[in-house]
Structures are given as structure tokens and as C-alpha cells.
Design a protein around this motif. Structure first.
Motif, PDB file in Angstrom:
ATOM      1  N   UNK A  72      -1.535   8.574  19.706  1.00 37.02           N
ATOM      2  CA  UNK A  72      -1.801   8.719  18.280  1.00 37.02           C
ATOM      3  C   UNK A  72      -3.307   8.786  18.102  1.00 37.02           C
ATOM      4  N   UNK A  73      -3.852  10.011  17.941  1.00 37.31           N
ATOM      5  CA  UNK A  73      -5.295  10.200  17.941  1.00 37.31           C
ATOM      6  C   UNK A  73      -5.915   9.894  16.584  1.00 37.31           C
ATOM      7  N   UNK A  74      -5.201  10.189  15.516  1.00 36.65           N
ATOM      8  CA  UNK A  74      -5.671   9.929  14.156  1.00 36.65           C
ATOM      9  C   UNK A  74      -4.458   9.965  13.248  1.00 36.65           C
ATOM     10  N   UNK A  75      -4.706   9.843  11.927  1.00 41.59           N
ATOM     11  CA  UNK A  75      -3.581   9.814  11.001  1.00 41.59           C
ATOM     12  C   UNK A  75      -2.748  11.088  11.072  1.00 41.59           C
ATOM     13  N   UNK A  76      -3.393  12.221  11.304  1.00 46.44           N
ATOM     14  CA  UNK A  76      -2.675  13.498  11.298  1.00 46.44           C
ATOM     15  C   UNK A  76      -2.735  14.216  12.644  1.00 46.44           C
ATOM     16  N   UNK A  77      -3.249  13.532  13.669  1.00 49.00           N
ATOM     17  CA  UNK A  77      -3.347  14.129  14.990  1.00 49.00           C
ATOM     18  C   UNK A  77      -2.577  13.305  16.006  1.00 49.00           C
ATOM     19  N   UNK A  78      -1.845  13.970  16.880  1.00 49.31           N
ATOM     20  CA  UNK A  78      -1.158  13.282  17.973  1.00 49.31           C
ATOM     21  C   UNK A  78      -1.123  14.194  19.191  1.00 49.31           C
ATOM     22  N   UNK A  79      -0.955  13.588  20.371  1.00 46.38           N
ATOM     23  CA  UNK A  79      -0.901  14.355  21.615  1.00 46.38           C
ATOM     24  C   UNK A  79       0.137  13.733  22.539  1.00 46.38           C
ATOM     25  N   UNK A  91       0.850  -1.178   0.000  1.00 42.22           N
ATOM     26  CA  UNK A  91       0.000   0.000   0.000  1.00 42.22           C
ATOM     27  C   UNK A  91       0.894   1.239   0.000  1.00 42.22           C
ATOM     28  N   UNK A  92       1.351   1.574  -1.210  1.00 42.79           N
ATOM     29  CA  UNK A  92       2.343   2.635  -1.323  1.00 42.79           C
ATOM     30  C   UNK A  92       1.814   3.971  -0.825  1.00 42.79           C
ATOM     31  N   UNK A  93       0.526   4.279  -1.134  1.00 38.27           N
ATOM     32  CA  UNK A  93      -0.027   5.548  -0.716  1.00 38.27           C
ATOM     33  C   UNK A  93      -0.080   5.654   0.793  1.00 38.27           C
ATOM     34  N   UNK A  94      -0.519   4.559   1.439  1.00 36.95           N
ATOM     35  CA  UNK A  94      -0.571   4.560   2.889  1.00 36.95           C
ATOM     36  C   UNK A  94       0.822   4.686   3.486  1.00 36.95           C
ATOM     37  N   UNK A  95       1.809   4.080   2.813  1.00 38.83           N
ATOM     38  CA  UNK A  95       3.173   4.122   3.336  1.00 38.83           C
ATOM     39  C   UNK A  95       3.721   5.533   3.332  1.00 38.83           C
ATOM     40  N   UNK A  96       3.190   6.368   2.423  1.00 39.74           N
ATOM     41  CA  UNK A  96       3.666   7.739   2.360  1.00 39.74           C
ATOM     42  C   UNK A  96       3.028   8.590   3.445  1.00 39.74           C
ATOM     43  N   UNK A  97       1.753   8.369   3.716  1.00 38.50           N
ATOM     44  CA  UNK A  97       1.040   9.246   4.631  1.00 38.50           C
ATOM     45  C   UNK A  97       1.040   8.755   6.069  1.00 38.50           C
ATOM     46  N   UNK A  98       1.241   7.477   6.294  1.00 36.46           N
ATOM     47  CA  UNK A  98       1.228   6.938   7.647  1.00 36.46           C
ATOM     48  C   UNK A  98       2.594   6.360   7.959  1.00 36.46           C
ATOM     49  N   UNK A  99       3.324   6.988   8.827  1.00 37.05           N
ATOM     50  CA  UNK A  99       4.679   6.547   9.158  1.00 37.05           C
ATOM     51  C   UNK A  99       4.741   6.111  10.607  1.00 37.05           C
ATOM     52  N   UNK A 100       5.552   5.096  10.878  1.00 36.00           N
ATOM     53  CA  UNK A 100       5.752   4.657  12.255  1.00 36.00           C
ATOM     54  C   UNK A 100       6.433   5.765  13.032  1.00 36.00           C
ATOM     55  N   UNK A 101       5.888   6.066  14.183  1.00 34.91           N
ATOM     56  CA  UNK A 101       6.437   7.146  14.994  1.00 34.91           C
ATOM     57  C   UNK A 101       7.559   6.634  15.867  1.00 34.91           C
ATOM     58  N   UNK A 102       8.670   7.378  15.866  1.00 28.40           N
ATOM     59  CA  UNK A 102       9.807   6.995  16.688  1.00 28.40           C
ATOM     60  C   UNK A 102       9.453   7.228  18.153  1.00 28.40           C
ATOM     61  N   UNK A 103       9.757   6.284  19.054  1.00 35.29           N
ATOM     62  CA  UNK A 103       9.459   6.489  20.476  1.00 35.29           C
ATOM     63  C   UNK A 103      10.158   7.727  21.004  1.00 35.29           C
ATOM     64  N   UNK A 104       9.547   8.354  22.015  1.00 36.63           N
ATOM     65  CA  UNK A 104      10.151   9.541  22.601  1.00 36.63           C
ATOM     66  C   UNK A 104      11.532   9.225  23.154  1.00 36.63           C
ATOM     67  N   UNK A 105      11.691   8.057  23.788  1.00 34.77           N
ATOM     68  CA  UNK A 105      12.956   7.669  24.398  1.00 34.77           C
ATOM     69  C   UNK A 105      13.414   6.334  23.834  1.00 34.77           C
TER      70      UNK A 105
END
Length: 799
Positions: free
Chosen positions: A688-695, A108-122
């Protein structure tokens, strides 16, 4: 000393002549799952699956073919990547046979561009803890000083002092270059370094012999963001904050890459206004009671410029030049209201009303030179670095005060001014050679010279007969010269599934401090010290994700240059601070035993012993009734610690990292002795609240702190933040609130001469911050080289 340096030179010569394993010209081909060639795939050969530095790198041509020479028989961890393909990671054995590497297309190339694994804070590495700042809403509008408090085991005290696991004397690097700053200068620089420019912060509690021995508390390395796109790329950012007073910051980063030339540039600006309310009470001579309120308004305005140029002379050989400029201006206006009451004799009561205005202009210009040469295909390299730093600080202070009797009638007026221009020049030259025998056996050797010149003038005038008159008794010039010659050797190897690192550093120091005043003096000090480092890491499983670690190192803490300066500074009407030209270095021995599971859960116990500790000395001058604060080699401390770090993936959208630390302090000074436990709890929550939202939420609690002879009550802090990504992630909007519950309000007691000062302090710690960052890029991928420098311990001691 000459024999020690001669040994290093001979070792470099001998090691460079060692025979290598025979190298194979390895032919390879990269293809997809259908057997079609993958053009321009990137291949990185690493010594281990936990390493971040590659032994060799190569980009395949348009037909997917590549050629690389590596020692036959060596085993490497390969990471192969390509556009629209999932990275291939595996162990490979180097042989004379051709190598074929298969990459699989992303489903899913499109998803791979818009949804990335988030690096842990620590994240945790073998020798350091990494705080991943980038893409974290908590850092919205924060500066580097504020971000440091989020790192496990780190604490920033009320005066901007940084400690790791309770150990002060922390040195700060930026992209591996040690800052030649300390005290107020370091605080000003870090306040000017904004979150928008920072990628991560590395906490190195126990540095190896390769680093300068200066700094008993360890090293902080701030990694700045780097663009990796050919052509033109960069980012712009702006931020706004509001507490009792507002603040703002702006920044611009540009990068250009074409063929062998890479240019980088960065400009940032910040402006801030804040308050600092201090209230104190203490006993006074002849059974009096002293109370004071210092209401301070601070203003800050700073700019920084960073420029860099790298030219690739040939494959594995480049030259780099860098410039770093920091220009800061700060001012403070203090309204000090103090009173002295005598309960047994109210008629003798009197008070003082004073205004103290301070202006400080700090300019820093730093130039770096770096030459890098890969001496063979296995990763051996030579680094030659040079660094020149020039600072000019101009501080001035105006004090106007009036003494009043018990009835509030004027008794006397006092007005005086200080002018304190200060210049510093620091030159360093550094050479390092790393010989790689196998991916697990390496030898590091090198030498370094540091020369420092400090010149300070103190001018004092007061109002006499309604005119400003110079006071020759208070005029002086202070000149400080320091030369440090150092050499080091570090061996890394692996024996019986155990990684071993042994290091030894020798440093010869020669200092001279000259005071030209009504009573002149000269202080000289020459000394040579050896600083051993030992590190063991025993793997408990085949992957190496579970391991035991053991480390020891010896460190030195040389006095700050400003502490050697016999200055006099009025903190309020009855409190002064002075320097001590007779200060000598303090030493620390650090031991730590740790257990790490799954490369993330960590438990460690540590012990640190300080000798000739530089501690704050406070006493009352019976002739003037002034409280005098200075520093001396009067202390010794034994510190025992236990630290537990637990990251937890609660759900797919909720991740948390928690650190609990226990410390037991055994402190002895000329003024007091204390044995007391401390508890420190940190937690960070990522949502991770949504694809483009985080807190995010970050918090810490410290039951109390000890700063010299200052005993601080419990301190806490809760920060919250939220982030929204727009325009395919190129535009990021972050908002946050710092110190939500005002837990950074401080209550403290200062002990001295069997007396006690009670202190409360409130600062502008609760603030709402908003920031916007926009990234732009155009061109092909490239890798920017780090511009290193030889600057190390001297930077961190400038005032």
C-alpha cells in the motif's frame, strides 16, 4: 439403483415433516449512541462468526424498527450495518424479549469513504481457499487462466491443464455453475473471461457429496463481480497487452433493479496473437536421429455474453433465468521443419518442410432455470434447477509438406485436409433440499439427471492427380450417448466442539459409443458407484480460530468426450495424436489432515491414490515410423504431500502470503515407473504505497513437473503490477508485467518404449499489460441473487 433413489425420496418426505423449534416473532429496534433511531439499518443473523451465508436478513424501517421470526433459544452471530455507522458484530440469543441494537457513528466519515481496508489476496475458509482478485494490480489485463496460477497450490501446465496440489482433473464453476467444457474449449472460455469481470476465485480441493463426483482434482469456483445498487449500475473496462505481438480486451456490465425484478447483463471481447516455438529431438528407427522445429503463430478472437433475470415471487421465493454464450475463433499456422540423419550413412539423410494450418470455431449456448423456496424461517430451502447446453465446434486442418533427399532435392509432396464438425447437447435437472434443525445441524439431500449427446464427423481429403479427392477409408462418424442418474445425502452437525460432515453420493452411469466407419464398432458401459465424503473440524480455542481438520473423499474422472473419439490429428510431420473409444473412468481416494491457527496459518499433509489412471501412451509405429500419442487406463499413482501457508503483515503497508508445498510422486504406467520428489513455492506481496496507489508482486517456483510421460524441468514465474485509483475510486488504472524473467520457458523429456524425446518450448509469456475500469452506479443498495444451475460434471468434459 431404484432402492437408492426411493430412499432419497422417502428421506425428503420424512425430513420435511419434522417438527421445528417454536419460532418467536422477534421485535427489534436499531438506534445510535444518542438513542436516535437508525433508519434502514441492515441486520444479518449468521450461524457462526466464520460463516458467509445468513440464516435470516432484515432491513429496519424508517423508525429503526424491525420484525423477524427465528427459533427461540437459538444463538446467532449478528452483523448490523447502517450508512455512516460502524458495523456492530456480536452473538445474540433469541428470546421472547424485544431486542435493541446500538450502532456507533464513524468518527471520520470522509476518511471512511476514501480509505478502505484492503481484502487480503488470499483468505482461508473451512473447506476452501479464496483468492481475492478484485482491487489487485497483479491481475491487470489478465484472463482467468492466468489468475489461477496465483492461488495457493494451483498450477497451470503448458497445455492449459489445471491441477490442485498436483492433482489433475480439476472442474471449473462460474458462480456455482459447472462449465460443460474441457480441453481446448475450456481453455478458450477461460481465456475469454477477463480479470475485470472477476471478484474472487475459490479453490475447493476436497468437494463434499453435494457436488458431482466427477473430477479427481477438485473444483475451482470463479465468483464474478455483482453490482448491488437499485436503479441502473455497471462498469466498463478496456485493456491492452504487448509481448512479441499485441492483444486487447473490452467489457461492459449493466445491472438494473426495481422492486421485485433484477436484470443483469455482461459482454466481453478479447483479441490476441501469440507465438509458440517447439524444438524436439529423438532417436529414429535404424539408428537415425530425428530433429524438428515447430514454429507456431496463434490468433484468438472471442466474445462472451451473460444475461440474467430474477423475479421475487414472495419473501424467500424467487425464480431466475440465465443465458451464457461464448463464441470463440482461433487459428494457428505451424511451420514444421524436420530432418532425419543417419550418421553411419549420410547419403540416406532426408528432411521434410511442412505447413499446417488449423481453424477452430467454438460456439456455446447455455440456458439455466432456477427456482428457490425458503421453507421455514431457520434457513431450510428447496432448489430446483434445470440446464441446457448446446455447443457447435467446427475444426479444420490443412497440411502441405514436402520431403527432400540428402542433397535437398524434392522426393515427394503431400497435401491433405481434415474437416471435423462436432455438436453436443447436454440436459441436466437437479433438485436439492436443505433442512436446518439448528444453526449447526443441517441435512442436505437431492437428486440429479444428466443426459449427453455428442455427434462428430471426420472428413478427410488429399491431393491425388492434382485434385482434392475424398478418402473413404478415413471418413467416419462418431456418436456418443451418456446418461447419469445420481442421488446424495449430507449431514452437518457439531458434537463435543467438533464439526462433522458425513456424505454419500451414488451415481449410475450408462454410456454408448458408436463408430460408423470402414470398420464400425459399438462400445457400451454401465456402472454404479458410491462416493463417500467425511469431514471433521475440531476447535482448539473458544473463538474457533484454531482448529484441526480431517477429510476424506472418493472421486471419479470420466474420460473427456474427445478422448473417446477415435480421431487422428497431425502434430507435425512424424507425430500424430489419436483418441481411444475403449477408455474407462479412473478413481481417486483423497485424504488430508490439517492444522489452522488464527484462521490464516495452515499446515496440512495429504495422500491421494489413483486407480485405473488415464495416462498418456506414446510409442513408435514401426511400419510408418510415426510417433503415436493416445491415452489408456494403464497408470496408477500414489501422491504424498505436505503444504505450509504463512501470511505475514510485515508493516502497515506491506502484506505477504507464502505457500510451500512438498510432493512425493510414486507413478507406475505401462511405459515407465518413477518415484520422485517435487517442491513448489508461491509468494504474493501486496504494498500500500499511498491512499490511491498500490503495488503487487507474485511469483512461483516448481523444481519440475510430471505430465503423464512428460518430465518437465524447473519452471518459475514473476509478475509485478501497480494500481492507481481516481475519481473517488470509480476509475482504476492498472499496469503490470507477466513472467518478467521468462521462467516459463520449458525443457522436457518424453519417455516411451525405452526411447526419449527431448523437448524445449517458448511461448509469449512475458507481456506488458494495461487496463482501465470505470464503475458507475445510481440508486439504493440491494442484494443480487445468484442464478444457479444444475450443470455439473458433463460441462467440464466437452471438447
Amino acid at each position: 439403483m431404484k432402492k437408492f433413489l426411493l430412499l432419497l425420496v422417502m428421506t425428503v418426505t420424512v425430513m420435511s415433516g419434522f417438527a421445528q423449534k417454536s419460532a418467536a416473532v422477534l421485535l427489534g429496534h436499531v438506534e445510535d449512541e444518542n438513542g436516535q433511531p437508525v433508519a434502514f439499518a441492515t441486520l444479518r443473523f449468521l450461524p457462526s462468526d466464520s460463516s458467509s451465508k445468513a440464516v435470516a436478513e432484515k432491513i429496519a424501517d424508517q423508525s429503526g424498527d424491525f420484525i423477524i421470526d427465528l427459533p427461540v433459544g437459538n444463538r446467532y452471530y449478528l452483523i448490523a450495518t447502517g450508512a455512516s455507522f460502524t458495523p456492530t458484530k456480536k452473538w445474540v440469543q433469541i428470546s421472547d424479549s424485544a431486542m435493541t441494537i446500538t450502532l456507533f457513528k464513524k468518527t471520520e466519515e470522509l476518511e471512511a469513504v476514501t480509505v478502505k481496508a484492503k481484502v487480503p489476496l488470499v483468505t482461508r475458509k473451512i473447506d476452501r481457499v479464496v483468492l481475492n482478485v478484485q482491487d489487485n494490480a497483479l491481475v491487470a489485463g489478465k484472463n482467468s487462466m492466468e489468475i489461477m496460477e496465483m492461488a495457493p497450490g494451483m498450477f497451470v501446465d503448458r497445455n492449459g491443464g489445471i491441477s490442485i496440489n498436483g492433482n489433475t482433473g480439476v472442474r471449473v464453476m462460474v458462480d456455482g455453475v459447472m462449465l460443460q467444457l474441457s480441453g481446448d474449449d475450456l481453455t478458450a472460455y477461460l481465456n475469454n473471461l477477463q480479470a475485470a469481470d472477476i471478484k474472487s476465485i475459490e479453490v475447493i480441493a476436497h468437494p463434499s457429496a453435494e457436488y458431482d463426483a466427477q473430477g479427481s482434482g477438485g473444483i475451482i469456483n470463479i465468483i464474478l463481480k455483482k453490482q448491488r445498487t437499485a436503479g441502473l449500475s455497471g462498469s466498463v473496462n478496456t485493456g491492452y497487452s504487448i509481448g512479441r505481438y499485441p492483444g486487447n480486451d473490452q467489457g461492459l456490465q449493466l445491472n438494473y433493479h426495481n422492486n421485485k425484478l433484477t436484470l443483469t447483463g455482461n459482454y466481453s471481447h478479447y483479441q490476441n496473437k501469440a507465438f509458440n516455438d517447439i524444438h524436439q529431438s529423438r532417436t529414429f528407427p535404424e539408428n537415425g536421429l530425428y530433429t524438428a522445429s515447430n514454429l507456431i503463430i496463434n490468433r484468438y478472437n472471442g466474445q462472451s455474453v451473460r444475461l440474467g433475470a430474477t423475479y421475487d415471487i414472495s419473501k424467500g421465493q424467487y425464480i431466475a433465468l440465465g443465458y451464457n454464450g461464448s463464441f470463440n475463433h482461433s487459428s494457428s499456422v505451424t511451420h514444421s521443419i524436420s530432418s532425419i540423419d543417419y550418421p553411419a550413412s549420410p547419403a540416406d539423410n532426408f528432411s521434410s518442410d511442412g505447413h499446417f494450418t488449423d481453424q477452430k470455431a467454438r460456439n456455446l449456448n447455455n440456458f439455466t432455470f432456477n427456482y428457490h423456496l425458503d421453507t421455514d424461517s431457520s434457513g431450510s430451502n428447496l432448489e430446483i434447477m434445470g440446464d441446457y447446453t448446446a455447443t457447435h465446434n467446427n475444426s479444420s486442418s490443412l497440411a502441405i509438406s514436402q520431403d527432400l533427399d540428402a542433397a535437398g532435392l524434392p522426393l515427394s509432396d503431400s497435401s491433405f485436409r481434415y474437416s471435423m464438425p462436432n455438436q453436443a447437447k447436454i440436459l441436466t435437472a437437479d433438485i436439492k433440499y436443505m433442512k436446518v434443525f439448528t444453526p449447526t445441524t443441517k441435512l442436505h439431500i437431492g437428486g440429479k439427471y444428466t443426459g449427453t449427446q455428442i455427434d462428430h464427423i471426420n472428413q478427410f481429403t488429399r491431393v491425388l492427380d492434382n485434385s482434392w479427392t475424398e478418402d473413404p477409408d478415413r471418413y467416419y462418424q462418431f456418436h456418443y450417448r451418456e446418461n447419469i442418474l445420481a442421488g446424495f445425502m449430507t449431514l452437518e452437525t457439531k458434537v463435543l466442539q467438533t464439526e462433522v460432515q458425513l456424505g454419500l453420493r451414488g451415481e449410475y452411469t450408462k454410456t454408448k459409443g458408436s463408430l460408423d466407419a470402414a470398420v464400425s464398432s459399438v462400445n457400451k458401459n454401465d456402472y454404479f458407484n458410491l462416493f463417500p465424503t467425511i469431514f471433521f473440524k475440531k476447535d482448539l480455542n473458544e473463538k474457533g480460530s484454531n482448529y484441526l481438520s480431517l477429510s476424506y473423499n472418493k472421486r471419479i474422472e470420466r474420460p473427456y468426450y474427445s478422448d473417446l473419439n477415435p480421431y487422428v490429428s497431425y502434430l507435425d510431420n512424424y507425430t500424430i495424436e489419436t483418441g481411444n473409444p475403449n477408455l474407462k473412468p479412473q478413481f481417486a481416494d483423497n485424504y488430508e489432515l490439517g492444522l489452522t491457527l488464527d484462521n490464516k496459518y495452515n499446515f496440512s499433509v495429504g495422500y491421494t491414490q489413483f486407480k485405473d489412471e488415464i495416462s498418456q501412451i506414446t510409442h513408435i509405429n514401426q511400419d510408418t515410423a510415426l510417433v503415436e500419442i493416445t491415452r489408456g487406463n494403464t497408470g496408477s499413482t500414489k501422491r504424498y504431500s505436505a503444504t505450509l501457508s504463512i501470511p505475514i503483515q510485515v508493516t502497515k503497508w506491506w502484506r505477504t502470503n507464502n505457500t510451500l508445498q512438498f510432493r512425493y510422486e510414486d507413478i507406475k504406467t505401462s511405459g515407465f515407473a518413477i518415484k520422485q520428489p517435487l517442491y513448489y513455492l508461491q509468494t504474493a506481496q501486496d504494498f500500500k504505497l499511498a491512499k490511491t496507489w498500490s503495488a503487487n508482486l507474485s511469483a512461483f517456483y516448481l523444481n519440475h513437473a510430471i505430465e503423464g510421460n512428460i518430465f518437465v524441468g524447473n519452471i518459475s514465474k514473476v509478475d509485478i503490477g501497480i494500481e492507481k485509483k481516481l475519481l473517488d475510486g470509480n476509475l482504476k488504472i492498472r499496469a503490470g508485467v507477466t513472467d518478467l524473467f521468462l521462467g516459463r520457458k520449458i525443457t522436457a523429456d518424453i519417455k516411451y518404449d525405452d526411447n526419449l524425446i527431448h523437448l524445449t518450448q517458448a511461448r509469449q509469456s512475458r507481456m506488458f499489460k494495461l487496463s482501465l475500469t470505470y464503475n458507475f452506479r445510481r440508486g439504493k443498495s440491494f442484494k443480487a441473487k445468484k442464478i444457479e444451475s444444475s450443470s455439473e460434471d458433463a460441462q467440464s468434459r466437452l471438447q
